[in-house]
Design an enzyme around this catalytic site. Structure first.
Site, PDB file in Angstrom:
ATOM      1  N   GLY A  18       3.010  42.016  53.310  1.00 14.99           N
ATOM      2  CA  GLY A  18       1.479  41.623  52.718  1.00 14.99           C
ATOM      3  C   GLY A  18       0.614  42.233  53.075  1.00 14.99           C
ATOM      4  O   GLY A  18       0.233  42.894  54.169  1.00 14.99           O
ATOM      5  N   GLY A  20      -3.969  43.039  52.614  1.00 19.31           N
ATOM      6  CA  GLY A  20      -4.564  42.076  51.824  1.00 19.31           C
ATOM      7  C   GLY A  20      -6.252  43.271  52.531  1.00 19.31           C
ATOM      8  O   GLY A  20      -5.747  44.338  53.318  1.00 19.31           O
ATOM      9  N   MET A  22      -8.260  42.574  54.529  1.00 19.89           N
ATOM     10  CA  MET A  22      -8.543  42.870  56.145  1.00 19.89           C
ATOM     11  C   MET A  22      -7.685  43.021  57.044  1.00 19.89           C
ATOM     12  O   MET A  22      -7.709  43.020  58.366  1.00 19.89           O
ATOM     13  CB  MET A  22      -9.384  41.681  56.587  1.00 19.89           C
ATOM     14  CG  MET A  22     -10.529  41.081  55.881  1.00 19.89           C
ATOM     15  SD  MET A  22     -11.214  39.510  56.119  1.00 19.89           S
ATOM     16  CE  MET A  22     -11.323  38.991  58.158  1.00 19.89           C
ATOM     17  N   VAL A  25       0.310  42.372  57.134  1.00 25.14           N
ATOM     18  CA  VAL A  25       2.171  42.269  57.675  1.00 25.14           C
ATOM     19  C   VAL A  25       2.894  42.095  57.374  1.00 25.14           C
ATOM     20  O   VAL A  25       3.031  42.414  56.360  1.00 25.14           O
ATOM     21  CB  VAL A  25       1.567  39.731  56.996  1.00 25.14           C
ATOM     22  CG1 VAL A  25       2.858  39.129  57.529  1.00 25.14           C
ATOM     23  CG2 VAL A  25       0.483  39.414  57.092  1.00 25.14           C
ATOM     24  N   ASP A 135      -8.634  26.871  54.484  1.00 22.41           N
ATOM     25  CA  ASP A 135      -8.445  28.102  53.383  1.00 22.41           C
ATOM     26  C   ASP A 135      -6.929  27.444  53.028  1.00 22.41           C
ATOM     27  O   ASP A 135      -6.365  28.480  52.914  1.00 22.41           O
ATOM     28  CB  ASP A 135      -8.341  29.249  53.432  1.00 22.41           C
ATOM     29  CG  ASP A 135      -7.745  30.543  52.509  1.00 22.41           C
ATOM     30  OD1 ASP A 135      -8.108  29.807  50.933  1.00 22.41           O
ATOM     31  OD2 ASP A 135      -7.898  31.933  52.518  1.00 22.41           O
TER      32      ASP A 135
END
Length: 720
Positions: A18, A20, A22, A25, A135
């Protein structure tokens, strides 16, 4: 940031899982311990921020210490070659968001309750360590699906923060971190995240997995802000009547005021278990989240005792104390017995997978790295957020098509909360048309039922669970009616008739569905000029409120505290005012001057504005729409463009558009619906049949229906 095959310290990067804003992974191999891991690599830009680095170190240490079975274990964290990393266990399975997508109607209630109980345990452990997750959402809950049932992991504490007034707040001033669809209202107004912010998010998650839809389906983060801060808490029964046992749980858990929510995630879990026990279908396995709340000695990792709201705490509807949420002396529920240590196996639930099982042929969970959480710079409070919402909502003009008219002479229309049925009042039947209410399947546009009523109907209202339709029987000027009729929608039959004032017209229901407000328009021969307050359970009028001359349309604010009444006037007199009624005291607290002959009134979903459609007079047939600021109860704009004798008015469920029917007059009949956006700009007119009257839309803002003198029209908005 990384590349397949790259060596990063002792780790070999094997596959990107993954990415994002920031970081990334990776599925990686730890050559020191000879095991596969999930490796989170944070971007160089965030790693170069000293405040971020300090927060990362602080929160990674705390997260690594969490002992809950339902928190992904952190093996290591730190910095290699100037890049921050977190080494976590790699597990098999998919996320809860994928499960929701696979079950668009919602998960079985027992399964949903079990999942929430497991996530609640993880949050209780985090809160015991002084950590707020911030979150909680379906994509951050991993379901391994091993050993015959769901086993949940709460992941991604990447934007967690230390709680407490003395904690160092290491985020930038004015920055809101989190995913806006699940964020508590206080986070949009500059308040710090607390344990009860996580409770709110967990209830949003619970609502979504129960119903298959988010509680506030705004199309973008800015829409979410307005909905969380201003719109009333939705009830699961609006989507599915069989979920009514969970309405109270959701109402408390999503209370706007944090002090009115469940004090801990475990208390929420207990309440869901108790509600599930009332469904008659059995409950989910009782997990460690519930045992954490026992009255015995707290074991390691048990959530600390925190004061609850106190013995006088009531739910959001004010219906009484909630035992499941406040049963213990510290506001924690539970039925007593010895406390269970976090980490102990729970009877009835599959045990946690072994911590170091080899990956083998597993399908690694493809979860999103830190940074997919929305980062939203508000710069200052709810007002700023609302103004941004206005600027970002230009609105859209729908397309229109005629569908088969359910009645010869349609009058008013309302839509069920789930959007599956439209109820249309007017004259129907043959050979002699008589007053009735038609039921339309909105998926097929086919009439599925017709219910005769006594006299010509004045207005309609649908209960929150869609099981009842209320109709005011207005009659005619020569023979005014005086009855509020209740229709059972499961059987399509009249079940009650309640006497109200003469010529009842406008009708509104309180948010809890217990009270109806009926505007008694009256005639010259039978003066009305009152609003009847009706206790629907008792079947009687409990108060009569004098208002202006000839009240026609009525609308309640979303919180049910204010009633706006459009005073049309009667045959020999023209009205031009709106009465404001305080529903707590049933007293008029203000009178607002609007255009001549006000007929319809609607309040926006966020409660900030009311819109009044004034039909005008023979001398001024154009008419107008008055925009009322509900905070000050003053008119802030008057709109005349594109209008021709407006009567009906409705605000779309997402608050982006106001729809106004231009009825016109016998000499110059209208034939359009005017579309106004949230900035009070007319953005278009949509041709429909002659003399359009009523208008109502779905809660998601995608469709609306319009009644005309002899036709029925469907308005469809472009995909948001």
């Amino acid at each position: 940031m990384g590349a397949e095959g790259e060596v990063f310290g002792p780790y070999e990067l094997r596959r990107l899982l993954g990415r994002g804003a920031m970081g990334e992974v990776w599925e990686a191999f730890d050559t020191r311990r000879e095991r596969p891991v999930a490796l989170k690599l944070l971007g160089g830009a965030v790693a170069a921020d000293p405040a971020f680095r300090a927060r990362f170190q602080q929160e990674a240490r705390l997260t690594a210490r969490l002992s809950s079975l339902h928190v992904i274990p952190i093996h290591d964290f730190g910095e290699i070659d100037g890049r921050l990393f977190v080494d976590m266990r790699l597990v098999d399975g998919g996320d809860l968001a994928a499960a929701v997508r696979a079950h668009p109607g919602g998960l079985p209630p027992g399964r949903a309750v079990d999942i929430v109980s497991q996530v609640a345990e993880a949050l209780d452990a985090a809160h015991a360590a002084g950590l707020v997750h911030r979150d909680v959402k379906p994509s951050n809950v991993l379901l391994t699906g091993q050993r015959g049932g769901d086993f949940c992991f709460l992941v991604d504490f990447g934007i967690a923060r230390v709680a407490g007034p003395s904690a160092a707040h290491l985020t930038s001033t004015g920055t809101v971190l989190g995913t806006t669809a699940y964020m508590a209202p206080e986070l949009f107004t500059g308040e710090p995240a607390t344990f009860r912010s996580d409770v709110y998010a967990l209830v949003c998650l619970f609502y979504e997995i129960l119903t298959g839809a988010r509680p506030f389906p705004g199309p973008d983060p800015v829409a979410h802000m307005g909905q969380h801060v201003h719109q009333p808490v939705p009830a699961p029964s609006w989507a599915r009547p069989d979920l009514a046992v969970f309405d109270r749980v959701v109402a408390i858990g999503m209370a706007k005021d944090p002090a009115h929510r469940f004090p801990t995630p475990g208390a929420l879990a207990d309440a869901t278990l108790e509600a599930a026990g009332r469904t008659g279908t059995g409950t989910a396995p009782v997990g460690a989240a519930t045992s954490l709340l026992g009255a015995g000695t707290a074991g390691p990792g048990t959530a600390p005792a925190r004061p609850g709201p106190g013995p006088g705490w009531h739910d959001a509807g004010g219906t009484g104390p909630v035992t499941a949420a406040s049963g213990g002396p510290n506001g924690a529920g539970g039925s007593g017995g010895a406390g269970t240590r976090v980490g102990a196996p729970t009877p009835g639930r599959p045990p946690a997978p072994g911590l170091e099982e080899p990956a083998g042929r597993r399908r690694p969970w493809r979860w999103v790295a830190v940074g997919l959480a929305a980062l939203l710079l508000l710069g200052g409070g709810a007002y700023a957020a609302d103004r941004v919402f206005d600027l970002w909502s230009p609105g859209a003009v729908p397309t229109a098509r005629a569908v088969a008219p359910p009645l010869q002479s349609p009058r008013w229309v309302e839509v069920s909360p789930d959007g599956r049925r439209a109820f249309v009042s007017g004259l129907g039947g043959s050979p002699t048309p008589s007053p009735s209410v038609a039921v339309v399947d909105t998926a097929t546009d086919q009439v599925t039922g017709s219910v005769p009523v006594g006299t010509f109907p004045g207005d309609l209202a649908v209960s929150g669970d869609g099981t009842r339709v209320y109709v005011s029987e207005r009659g005619t000027d020569a023979a005014p009616g005086s009855v509020l009729t209740t229709i059972d929608t499961s059987a399509n039959r009249v079940t009650a008739r309640i006497e109200v004032g003469p010529a009842p017209s406008g009708l509104a229901l309180s948010p809890d569905g217990r009270v109806a407000y009926v505007a008694n328009e009256g005639t010259n021969a039978a003066p009305g000029s009152t609003v009847s307050v009706v206790d629907l359970a008792a079947g009687q009028v409990t108060a009569t409120v004098p208002v202006g001359q000839g009240p026609s349309g009525v609308a309640l604010s979303p919180d049910g505290r204010k009633l706006y009444v459009a005073n049309e006037g009667v045959l020999t007199g023209v009205g031009n005012t709106v009465s404001v009624v305080d529903t707590a005291t049933n007293a008029v607290t203000g009178t607002i001057r609007v255009g001549d002959t006000p007929r319809g009134v609607a309040v926006a979903p966020d409660g900030r504005h009311a819109y009044v459609a004034s039909q005008g007079t023979a001398q001024a047939p154009q008419g107008s729409v008055s925009v009322i600021d509900t905070a000050s109860d003053t008119v802030t704009a008057t709109i005349t463009e594109g209008l021709n004798g407006p009567i009906g008015v409705a605000v779309t469920g997402d608050g982006r558009e106001v729809l106004v029917t231009s009825y016109g007059s016998e000499a110059a009949p209208g034939s359009t619906v005017t579309v106004i956006n949230s900035r009070d700009d007319v953005i278009g007119t949509v041709p429909v049949g002659q003399q359009p009257f009523g208008v109502a839309g779905t809660r998601d803002g995608s469709r609306a229906w319009v009644t005309t003198r002899s036709e029925f029209w469907l308005l469809e908005f472009p995909a948001r």
